[in-house]
Scaffold this active site. Structure first.
Site, mmCIF file in Angstrom:
data_model
loop_
_atom_site.group_PDB
_atom_site.id
_atom_site.type_symbol
_atom_site.label_atom_id
_atom_site.label_comp_id
_atom_site.label_asym_id
_atom_site.label_seq_id
_atom_site.Cartn_x
_atom_site.Cartn_y
_atom_site.Cartn_z
ATOM 1 N N ASP A 181 0.834 -1.223 -0.079
ATOM 2 C CA ASP A 181 0.073 0.070 -0.042
ATOM 3 C C ASP A 181 0.938 1.559 -0.089
ATOM 4 O OD1 ASP A 181 -2.750 1.359 0.162
ATOM 5 O OD2 ASP A 181 -2.579 1.586 2.276
ATOM 6 N N TYR A 307 -3.886 10.853 1.858
ATOM 7 C CA TYR A 307 -4.760 11.189 0.685
ATOM 8 C C TYR A 307 -4.841 12.603 -0.061
ATOM 9 C CZ TYR A 307 -6.453 6.307 1.255
ATOM 10 O OH TYR A 307 -6.649 5.001 1.452
ATOM 11 N N HIS A 359 -4.420 -7.584 2.206
ATOM 12 C CA HIS A 359 -3.721 -6.036 2.390
ATOM 13 C C HIS A 359 -2.947 -5.774 3.272
ATOM 14 C CE1 HIS A 359 -3.806 -1.575 1.453
ATOM 15 N NE2 HIS A 359 -3.939 -1.391 2.770
#
Length: 384
Positions: A181, A307, A359
């Site tokens: 990630d 983000y 993940h």
């Protein structure tokens, strides 16, 4: 640079306030008769909140975390938290290879702890003692005990901090890097920027980091990219709000522990290789350990910064150091073509689809991850 030992110690009044807030939780009703179809299932959330308030033993979890050696260091003018475990050196073998493990979102250093033992002491876990690593597990900037960078949060910027941590602070001249990630992006930048010090890079989420400017996607690659776009239509709501309005949702999550754990649990269930049963991979104690760390540090909002600043990330340049991919078993990577990885890695030496682990693969499948890392780094332990 000064490195200081660190212990996690959440004040009693923070825990008392947490329990009071949990006891006053107001729950929503499900939007769909199918459980989890509209996000975190309200019935599961009630169960989880009740256990957090009355059954979960944070002090036991805190003691277990503090069994690992934690440190704080000032790097690039900001505080960085990390766990540092020395490998057990075998007689006649080279020194353990330093390896930095970088987590993603909504994760933490906790994700990497289950794989730390097999990496530092392989003989105690059925491996070859010559495969030992020194393991360094930093908390990403803005996550838990690490401060946000002074400027934008970019993968390249974190890689620069990690390089300084590994070489300037800890004194390692050569090291490997692993992550998934966000951590995968950071790992790729480490390989791209520092080929003289980075022995190799290993990721579990094959980060797409090319603009296709010089070489358009192949038919197979374009089909995959189209699949990702369709997947994002059903899964991308969380990221859209954190990309555009992070402070709005953070105001709710930093004030409501139930909201916080609902936000986290939704992604842990979706992205773990759990077949829809979250607790196959993350039991309540493990999940609430992560949630309590986020709550006690008040860092869910700052964890969104990567983000909000995402548009500032540049494509990763070609990576010349040896590369490895052990592909996560997440829906988004089901048809990931090897050719996409080969666009970035000039020396892709290890490509694996084990079919297990999502993940959070180091937590979900620690033995698998340890063995994949041993196999990839074994020929890279010595220069040349």
């Amino acid at each position: 640079m000064t490195v200081q030992p660190f212990r996690i110690s959440v004040p009693d009044d923070v825990l008392d306030d947490l329990r009071i807030r949990l006891s006053r939780t107001r729950f929503t009703t499900a939007s769909d008769s199918a459980r989890w179809a509209g996000g975190t299932d309200p019935d599961y959330l009630r169960e989880l909140v009740a256990y957090w308030a009355g059954g979960f033993d944070w002090r036991a979890a805190e003691a277990a975390l503090n069994a690992y050696p934690h440190y704080l260091a000032e790097v690039a003018g900001r505080k960085v938290h990390f766990v540092h475990l020395r490998g057990k050196r075998a007689d006649g073998a080279p020194a353990p290879l330093p390896l930095v493990l970088t987590h993603g979102w909504p994760s933490s250093f906790v994700e990497m702890l289950r794989v730390a033992g097999p990496l530092t002491d392989p003989a105690a876990h059925g491996g070859d003692p010559a495969d030992a690593f020194d393991v360094i597990i930093p908390s990403l900037p803005g996550f838990l005990f690490s401060e946000l960078p002074a400027g934008p949060f970019t993968r390249r910027g974190v890689a620069e901090i990690w390089h300084e941590l590994m070489t300037g602070t800890l004194g390692y001249q050569r090291f490997g890097a692993f992550g998934g990630d966000i951590g995968g992006g950071v790992t790729q930048w480490l390989g791209a920027l520092y080929p003289g010090e980075v022995a190799g890079v290993h990721v579990t989420t094959a980060v797409i980091a090319t603009d296709f400017g010089e070489r358009p996607p192949t038919a197979e690659e374009q089909a995959y990219l189209d699949e990702v776009a369709v997947y994002d239509e059903s899964d991308g709501g969380y990221s859209e709000i954190m990309l555009t309005r992070p402070d709005t949702v953070a105001a709710a999550l930093v004030d409501s522990p139930a909201g916080l754990v609902a936000w986290i649990a939704d992604k842990y269930r979706d992205w773990s290789d759990c077949g829809g049963d979250l607790e196959r991979r993350w039991d309540k104690d493990a999940l609430l350990t992560v949630a309590t760390l986020y709550w006690a540090t008040g860092t869910i909002g700052s964890s969104f910064r990567q983000y909000y600043d995402y548009h500032r990330n540049a494509p990763v340049p070609p990576i010349e150091v040896p590369g490895a991919v052990t592909l996560s078993r997440e829906p988004i990577f089901a048809n990931f073509p090897k050719s996409l990885a080969e666009r970035i890695y000039r020396d892709l030496r290890h490509w694996s689809r084990p079919g297990r682990g999502g993940h959070f693969m180091p937590h979900e499948e620690p033995a698998q991850v340890a063995e994949e890392l041993r196999v990839f780094f074994r020929p890279l332990r010595t220069q040349g």
